[in-house]
Scaffold this motif. Structure first.
Motif, PDB file in Angstrom:
ATOM      1  N   UNK A 169       3.571   3.269 -41.536  1.00 34.39           N
ATOM      2  CA  UNK A 169       2.360   2.745 -42.164  1.00 34.39           C
ATOM      3  C   UNK A 169       1.351   3.806 -42.558  1.00 34.39           C
ATOM      4  N   UNK A 170       1.779   5.062 -42.634  1.00 40.23           N
ATOM      5  CA  UNK A 170       0.882   6.153 -43.020  1.00 40.23           C
ATOM      6  C   UNK A 170       1.229   6.641 -44.424  1.00 40.23           C
ATOM      7  N   UNK A 171       0.214   7.106 -45.146  1.00 36.22           N
ATOM      8  CA  UNK A 171       0.481   7.840 -46.382  1.00 36.22           C
ATOM      9  C   UNK A 171       0.635   9.308 -46.015  1.00 36.22           C
ATOM     10  N   UNK A 172       1.247  10.086 -46.918  1.00 40.42           N
ATOM     11  CA  UNK A 172       1.434  11.507 -46.626  1.00 40.42           C
ATOM     12  C   UNK A 172       0.092  12.218 -46.543  1.00 40.42           C
ATOM     13  N   UNK A 189      -0.674  11.804 -31.276  1.00 40.42           N
ATOM     14  CA  UNK A 189      -1.919  11.117 -31.608  1.00 40.42           C
ATOM     15  C   UNK A 189      -1.815  10.312 -32.880  1.00 40.42           C
ATOM     16  N   UNK A 190      -0.711  10.479 -33.605  1.00 42.25           N
ATOM     17  CA  UNK A 190      -0.478   9.662 -34.807  1.00 42.25           C
ATOM     18  C   UNK A 190       0.762   8.806 -34.545  1.00 42.25           C
ATOM     19  N   UNK A 191       1.937   9.294 -34.929  1.00 40.98           N
ATOM     20  CA  UNK A 191       3.147   8.500 -34.708  1.00 40.98           C
ATOM     21  C   UNK A 191       3.666   8.641 -33.279  1.00 40.98           C
ATOM     22  N   UNK A 192       3.220   9.681 -32.589  1.00 41.95           N
ATOM     23  CA  UNK A 192       3.661   9.898 -31.208  1.00 41.95           C
ATOM     24  C   UNK A 192       2.470   9.719 -30.276  1.00 41.95           C
ATOM     25  N   UNK A 237       4.404   4.991 -32.168  1.00 43.41           N
ATOM     26  CA  UNK A 237       3.337   4.051 -32.497  1.00 43.41           C
ATOM     27  C   UNK A 237       3.099   4.033 -33.996  1.00 43.41           C
ATOM     28  N   UNK A 238       3.008   2.822 -34.544  1.00 43.61           N
ATOM     29  CA  UNK A 238       2.682   2.670 -35.951  1.00 43.61           C
ATOM     30  C   UNK A 238       1.177   2.771 -36.150  1.00 43.61           C
ATOM     31  N   UNK A 239       0.786   2.865 -37.406  1.00 44.63           N
ATOM     32  CA  UNK A 239      -0.631   3.030 -37.721  1.00 44.63           C
ATOM     33  C   UNK A 239      -1.457   1.851 -37.217  1.00 44.63           C
ATOM     34  N   UNK A 240      -0.868   0.652 -37.216  1.00 38.41           N
ATOM     35  CA  UNK A 240      -1.598  -0.538 -36.762  1.00 38.41           C
ATOM     36  C   UNK A 240      -1.603  -0.683 -35.243  1.00 38.41           C
ATOM     37  N   UNK A 241      -1.046   0.316 -34.551  1.00 42.55           N
ATOM     38  CA  UNK A 241      -1.045   0.296 -33.095  1.00 42.55           C
ATOM     39  C   UNK A 241       0.212  -0.287 -32.477  1.00 42.55           C
ATOM     40  N   UNK A 242       1.068  -0.896 -33.283  1.00 45.07           N
ATOM     41  CA  UNK A 242       2.299  -1.496 -32.760  1.00 45.07           C
ATOM     42  C   UNK A 242       3.219  -0.417 -32.202  1.00 45.07           C
TER      43      UNK A 242
END
Length: 325
Positions: free
Chosen positions: A223-226, A236-239, A271-276
């Protein structure tokens, strides 16, 4: 007549001269003759030195001419765009004997699609009075195309009009480099198409833990843009931060570089951008630069969240069944 005979002749002249005969003694005449001998010897030595200097100059000219002709770079002198001089390498590149090149406008060897670039280069050098370079596609006298780096420097009298300024131009055949660049570009396009088309997350991080590439599937999955990820830390982002344990990202990467086998295949909760929270099975490869230094990580990930949920449900059912019995 030898030196001694010449001196004896001078002596006779001096002694017979009525005006000087009364003035010069025989001893004075001998001193004059000795001085003349020394002067003559000095002149002969100077002549010999001049001859050696002249030979050295001629040898230097021959060497420069050989260097000019045998250089691996084509050299031309262009006067108002017309070839005035050319070395043997330029002759070989253009496939025409050197004598036949003289007086031909160089534009004749420029690919028509590159005429504008050639004229811009020529005018730029003349107007700026500075060295300039460009890359042109040329055609030799057989019509075969090749790529060349075209570098020119002006020469002429200061303050003279542009018409009296000529160019010293070097031509370097860069066809091999261009072919290699084209092959690399095609390879990169194929690689990128493959990377972007797979249904797996492909991510690359540098030796500081910053994300420098994430494929389309990975961007959709997390769910992130580059723009949101590029240059930012993986942790802290995907990990999630807790996934790194007690180690900071640099320490974790250093440990991974030293023990790549422990992280070659590993399932990690991301972790996805929406917290999932999602589970990903990662296959990683450590990257190194030409000097063998650790340069980062390339990882391919597959979503195993459903499998993890099923495994958890099965374990839960087994526990319930065990309690029921």
């Amino acid at each position: 007549m030898g030196g001694k005979d010449r001196c004896n002749g001078y002596s006779d002249i001096i002694l017979k001269d009525s005006e000087f005969g009364d003035m010069l003694s025989l001893e004075d005449a001998r001193r004059v003759l000795e001085s003349m001998r020394l002067r003559q010897a000095d002149l002969e030595m100077q002549n010999e030195e001049l001859r050696k200097v002249q030979e050295a100059i001629e040898e230097g000219r021959r060497r420069l001419a050989d260097l000019y002709d045998s250089a691996p770079v084509g050299y031309l002198t262009l006067n108002q765009g017309v070839i005035d001089e050319a070395n043997l390498t330029a002759s070989a590149l253009l496939r025409l004997p050197r004598q036949q090149l003289m007086g031909i406008p160089f534009q004749q060897y420029v690919d028509p699609d590159h005429n504008d670039e050639y004229f811009k280069h020529h005018q730029s050098v003349l107007e700026s009075n500075k060295r300039a370079a460009c890359e042109l596609r040329l055609r030799n006298s057989d019509g075969e195309a090749f790529w060349a780096r075209f570098e020119s420097v002006p020469f002429g009298r200061a303050g003279s009009d542009l018409g009296s300024v000529s160019l010293y131009t070097a031509i370097i055949d860069i066809s091999e480099r261009k072919r290699a660049e084209e092959a690399l570009r095609e390879s990169e396009e194929k690689y990128r198409a493959l990377v972007e088309s797979v249904n797996s997350v492909i991510v690359r991080i540098d030796n500081e833990g910053r994300v420098i590439f994430l494929n389309d599937y990975g961007r959709d999955f997390f769910g992130y843009s580059m723009d949101e990820l590029e240059g930012k830390g993986l942790v802290g982002t995907v990990l999630p931060s807790e996934a790194a344990g007690h180690l900071n990202i640099k320490s974790l990467l250093a440990y991974m570089a030293e023990h790549p086998e422990e992280y070659r295949e590993k399932e990690i909760e991301n972790r996805r951008r929406n917290g999932e929270r999602v589970w990903v099975s990662w296959t990683t490869k450590t990257l190194h630069d030409k000097e063998g230094r650790f340069a980062g990580i390339l990882a391919v990930g597959n979503d195993v969240t459903q499998r993890k949920r099923l495994e958890r449900e099965i374990r839960q059912a087994q526990k319930m069944e065990a309690v029921g019995t």
